[in-house]
Design an enzyme around this catalytic site. Sequence first.
Site, mmCIF file in Angstrom:
data_model
loop_
_atom_site.group_PDB
_atom_site.id
_atom_site.type_symbol
_atom_site.label_atom_id
_atom_site.label_comp_id
_atom_site.label_asym_id
_atom_site.label_seq_id
_atom_site.Cartn_x
_atom_site.Cartn_y
_atom_site.Cartn_z
ATOM 1 N N LYS A 1 2.041 -3.312 7.381
ATOM 2 C CA LYS A 1 2.343 -3.515 5.955
ATOM 3 C C LYS A 1 3.798 -3.135 5.676
ATOM 4 O O LYS A 1 4.488 -3.792 4.894
ATOM 5 C CB LYS A 1 1.396 -2.685 5.076
ATOM 6 C CG LYS A 1 -0.041 -3.147 5.048
ATOM 7 C CD LYS A 1 -0.252 -4.529 4.461
ATOM 8 C CE LYS A 1 -0.068 -4.584 2.973
ATOM 9 N NZ LYS A 1 -0.455 -5.944 2.432
ATOM 10 N N THR B 1 0.816 -1.215 0.000
ATOM 11 C CA THR B 1 0.000 0.000 0.000
ATOM 12 C C THR B 1 0.851 1.268 0.000
ATOM 13 O O THR B 1 2.011 1.243 0.441
ATOM 14 C CB THR B 1 -0.895 -0.016 1.263
ATOM 15 O OG1 THR B 1 -1.534 1.245 1.408
ATOM 16 C CG2 THR B 1 -0.085 -0.274 2.532
ATOM 17 N N ASP B 2 0.239 2.370 -0.426
ATOM 18 C CA ASP B 2 0.939 3.669 -0.353
ATOM 19 C C ASP B 2 1.005 4.178 1.090
ATOM 20 O O ASP B 2 1.771 5.108 1.389
ATOM 21 C CB ASP B 2 0.253 4.715 -1.254
ATOM 22 C CG ASP B 2 -1.215 4.969 -0.913
ATOM 23 O OD1 ASP B 2 -1.753 4.317 0.004
ATOM 24 O OD2 ASP B 2 -1.831 5.834 -1.571
ATOM 25 N N GLU B 3 0.214 3.574 1.984
ATOM 26 C CA GLU B 3 0.168 4.091 3.368
ATOM 27 C C GLU B 3 1.503 3.910 4.097
ATOM 28 O O GLU B 3 1.738 4.552 5.111
ATOM 29 C CB GLU B 3 -0.950 3.406 4.163
ATOM 30 C CG GLU B 3 -2.298 3.626 3.539
ATOM 31 C CD GLU B 3 -3.454 3.604 4.515
ATOM 32 O OE1 GLU B 3 -3.221 3.595 5.730
ATOM 33 O OE2 GLU B 3 -4.586 3.586 4.041
ATOM 34 N N TYR C 1 -2.073 -0.423 10.934
ATOM 35 C CA TYR C 1 -2.177 -1.111 9.628
ATOM 36 C C TYR C 1 -0.950 -0.803 8.770
ATOM 37 O O TYR C 1 -0.285 -1.725 8.261
ATOM 38 C CB TYR C 1 -3.458 -0.681 8.898
ATOM 39 C CG TYR C 1 -3.440 -1.008 7.421
ATOM 40 C CD1 TYR C 1 -3.492 -2.327 6.975
ATOM 41 C CD2 TYR C 1 -3.348 0.003 6.452
ATOM 42 C CE1 TYR C 1 -3.450 -2.638 5.615
ATOM 43 C CE2 TYR C 1 -3.309 -0.292 5.092
ATOM 44 C CZ TYR C 1 -3.360 -1.609 4.680
ATOM 45 O OH TYR C 1 -3.316 -1.912 3.342
HETATM 46 P P1 NAD Z 1 -9.693 -7.298 2.022
HETATM 47 O O1 NAD Z 1 -9.678 -6.974 3.462
HETATM 48 O O2 NAD Z 1 -10.908 -7.002 1.225
HETATM 49 O O3 NAD Z 1 -9.379 -8.847 1.806
HETATM 50 C C1 NAD Z 1 -8.346 -9.493 2.487
HETATM 51 C C2 NAD Z 1 -8.504 -10.990 2.269
HETATM 52 O O4 NAD Z 1 -7.427 -11.645 2.949
HETATM 53 C C3 NAD Z 1 -9.801 -11.575 2.862
HETATM 54 O O5 NAD Z 1 -10.409 -12.455 1.952
HETATM 55 C C4 NAD Z 1 -9.342 -12.327 4.103
HETATM 56 O O6 NAD Z 1 -10.146 -13.441 4.418
HETATM 57 C C5 NAD Z 1 -7.937 -12.754 3.676
HETATM 58 N N1 NAD Z 1 -7.068 -13.005 4.845
HETATM 59 C C6 NAD Z 1 -6.918 -12.213 5.931
HETATM 60 N N2 NAD Z 1 -6.037 -12.781 6.784
HETATM 61 C C7 NAD Z 1 -5.616 -13.942 6.207
HETATM 62 C C8 NAD Z 1 -4.689 -14.940 6.585
HETATM 63 N N3 NAD Z 1 -4.034 -14.881 7.743
HETATM 64 N N4 NAD Z 1 -4.490 -15.970 5.729
HETATM 65 C C9 NAD Z 1 -5.158 -16.050 4.565
HETATM 66 N N5 NAD Z 1 -6.050 -15.131 4.148
HETATM 67 C C10 NAD Z 1 -6.274 -14.080 4.966
HETATM 68 O O7 NAD Z 1 -8.432 -6.560 1.407
HETATM 69 P P2 NAD Z 1 -8.245 -5.917 -0.040
HETATM 70 O O8 NAD Z 1 -8.811 -4.551 -0.025
HETATM 71 O O9 NAD Z 1 -8.688 -6.893 -1.065
HETATM 72 O O10 NAD Z 1 -6.650 -5.765 -0.068
HETATM 73 C C11 NAD Z 1 -5.837 -6.808 -0.560
HETATM 74 C C12 NAD Z 1 -4.387 -6.415 -0.397
HETATM 75 O O11 NAD Z 1 -4.134 -5.201 -1.074
HETATM 76 C C13 NAD Z 1 -3.985 -6.156 1.063
HETATM 77 O O12 NAD Z 1 -2.698 -6.664 1.247
HETATM 78 C C14 NAD Z 1 -3.988 -4.641 1.194
HETATM 79 O O13 NAD Z 1 -3.043 -4.229 2.155
HETATM 80 C C15 NAD Z 1 -3.569 -4.240 -0.203
HETATM 81 N N6 NAD Z 1 -4.062 -2.931 -0.658
HETATM 82 C C16 NAD Z 1 -5.384 -2.629 -0.578
HETATM 83 C C17 NAD Z 1 -5.844 -1.405 -1.075
HETATM 84 C C18 NAD Z 1 -7.303 -1.020 -1.023
HETATM 85 O O14 NAD Z 1 -7.627 0.134 -1.297
HETATM 86 N N7 NAD Z 1 -8.212 -1.926 -0.701
HETATM 87 C C19 NAD Z 1 -4.935 -0.510 -1.643
HETATM 88 C C20 NAD Z 1 -3.583 -0.845 -1.685
HETATM 89 C C21 NAD Z 1 -3.159 -2.074 -1.207
HETATM 90 O O1 DAU Z 2 -4.209 3.977 0.512
HETATM 91 C C1 DAU Z 2 -4.401 2.615 0.354
HETATM 92 C C2 DAU Z 2 -5.267 2.094 1.477
HETATM 93 O O2 DAU Z 2 -6.598 2.543 1.197
HETATM 94 C C3 DAU Z 2 -5.239 0.580 1.615
HETATM 95 O O3 DAU Z 2 -3.950 0.172 1.956
HETATM 96 C C4 DAU Z 2 -6.225 0.124 2.695
HETATM 97 O O4 DAU Z 2 -6.263 -1.292 2.747
HETATM 98 C C5 DAU Z 2 -7.601 0.637 2.323
HETATM 99 O O5 DAU Z 2 -8.526 0.304 3.338
HETATM 100 C C6 DAU Z 2 -7.565 2.159 2.124
HETATM 101 O O6 DAU Z 2 -7.312 2.817 3.394
HETATM 102 P P1 DAU Z 2 -8.085 4.148 3.825
HETATM 103 O O7 DAU Z 2 -8.006 4.305 5.277
HETATM 104 O O8 DAU Z 2 -7.643 5.292 2.968
HETATM 105 O O9 DAU Z 2 -9.573 3.728 3.328
HETATM 106 P P2 DAU Z 2 -11.015 4.005 3.970
HETATM 107 O O10 DAU Z 2 -12.014 3.646 2.917
HETATM 108 O O11 DAU Z 2 -11.157 3.391 5.301
HETATM 109 O O12 DAU Z 2 -11.021 5.590 4.139
HETATM 110 C C7 DAU Z 2 -10.835 6.448 3.034
HETATM 111 C C8 DAU Z 2 -10.852 7.877 3.566
HETATM 112 O O13 DAU Z 2 -12.181 8.183 4.001
HETATM 113 C C9 DAU Z 2 -9.961 8.079 4.782
HETATM 114 O O14 DAU Z 2 -9.376 9.372 4.713
HETATM 115 C C10 DAU Z 2 -10.915 8.001 5.963
HETATM 116 C C11 DAU Z 2 -12.218 8.533 5.372
HETATM 117 N N1 DAU Z 2 -13.449 7.950 5.949
HETATM 118 C C12 DAU Z 2 -13.566 6.595 5.999
HETATM 119 C C13 DAU Z 2 -14.695 6.007 6.533
HETATM 120 C C14 DAU Z 2 -14.844 4.506 6.611
HETATM 121 C C15 DAU Z 2 -14.468 8.779 6.383
HETATM 122 O O15 DAU Z 2 -14.377 10.013 6.297
HETATM 123 N N2 DAU Z 2 -15.602 8.192 6.900
HETATM 124 C C16 DAU Z 2 -15.747 6.852 7.018
HETATM 125 O O16 DAU Z 2 -16.797 6.382 7.541
#
Ligand code: NAD
Ligand code: DAU
Length: 356
Positions: free
Chosen positions: A164, A134-136, A160
Amino acid sequence: MQTVLVTGGAGFIGVNFILLARKAQWARIINLDKLTYASNLQSLAELEGAPNYDFVQGDIGNLELVSSLLERYQPDAIINFAAESHVDRSIFSPQDFVQTNVVGTFQLLEASRCYWEKLSLRRQQEFRFLHVSTDEVYGSLTPQDPPFREDTPYAPNSPYAASKAASDHFVRAYYHTYGVPTLTTNCSNNYGPRQFPEKLIPLTILNALDGKPLPIYGDGQNIRDWLYVTDHCEAIYKVLQQGNIGETYNIGGLNEQANLTVVEKICAILDELAPKSDFGYSSLITFVKDRPGHDRRYAIDCSKIIRDLGWQPQENFESGLYKTVEWYLSNSAWVNQVRSGVYQDWLKQNYENRKV
Ligand code: NAD
Ligand code: DAU
């Protein structure tokens, strides 16, 4: 056809990756997922019994299980999506994040190293371990800062992001120390179909349809870069095929948006697609207590993957958001199943004490 072990393939991005990989016939896929609250096998129902696809329920931290899967399926690559992924949850219970994201990734690397060391030289050279991150990990930007580059120092701010970052460092170390051919991608916020509705975009869509408040943390001016999930999946596949081993690739949407703007855009789409006669959706917007340690701005410089691998995001935010809202409107069975008791418990835990 390559065989790829996909971990976390029942979560949001993993599901979208597997569906795309199947359609494009990229690979035979083994999907290892623990099936946490964030997973949804219903999203992959069309693959049940399909050739070249196997699902295994299990933990990436289970060394014995992962080693036996590697022996049995002899994959050419591993793509590690598995993670605890929600920042707000990491604030309530960081242990799960350390367990899966740090210890789990470490165990997965260990199993991969032992497997990889026994491969023939040719297969060793072809093998890839791609870690999805992630970019975080780069921390927070001011409005004037340039976007994150691959060489931006890590400065994670949430449990988180810290977990990562730790996993990224282990991946790096396994390349430098043991020579395991690793690749790491650091992507910005994804959105699109099949995202668990604890994240901003699906939460907003579903709350709005229920006539519930649309919670905006703080002043709503925190900025995220948004990328349509399929563009992320295409980028991962490009990195897997063409990336230089040991390197990291930033992936982003070139699309910075303030949270309030994102929510307003969703409201405007809903006003068009599912109008209410007595109110406009934006009247539901409610400012609530901020997320502790809330990063102000993320922005990604993805010029490396554009220049070196020829990847470009295909979807623009307006059409991507429109498609996403349409998907949630037309998939009520999926939505209803996801909004089970566990999800309600989460809404209570996260939002009950946020009223300002
Ligand atoms: P998600 O939370 O939707 O899904 C995660 C999946 O991993 C789930 O199906 C869960 O059951 C599985 N899991 C969790 N713990 C596990 C374990 N110990 N063993 C096996 N499986 C396990 O997440 P996502 O949004 O699909 O993100 C996927 C990946 O991409 C993550 O590594 C996240 O850090 C990264 N990522 C997500 C975003 C985003 O915006 N969603 C952006 C950048 C990077
Ligand atoms: O940047 C990449 C990341 O983006 C991934 O690594 C994470 O897995 C993914 O969950 C996401 O993280 P964020 O914290 O940015 O996503 P979230 O959707 O939780 O929140 C997006 C923005 O919106 C953040 O600034 C918090 C804000 N927010 C979120 C929720 C759930 C609100 O203002 N209200 C809300 O109820």
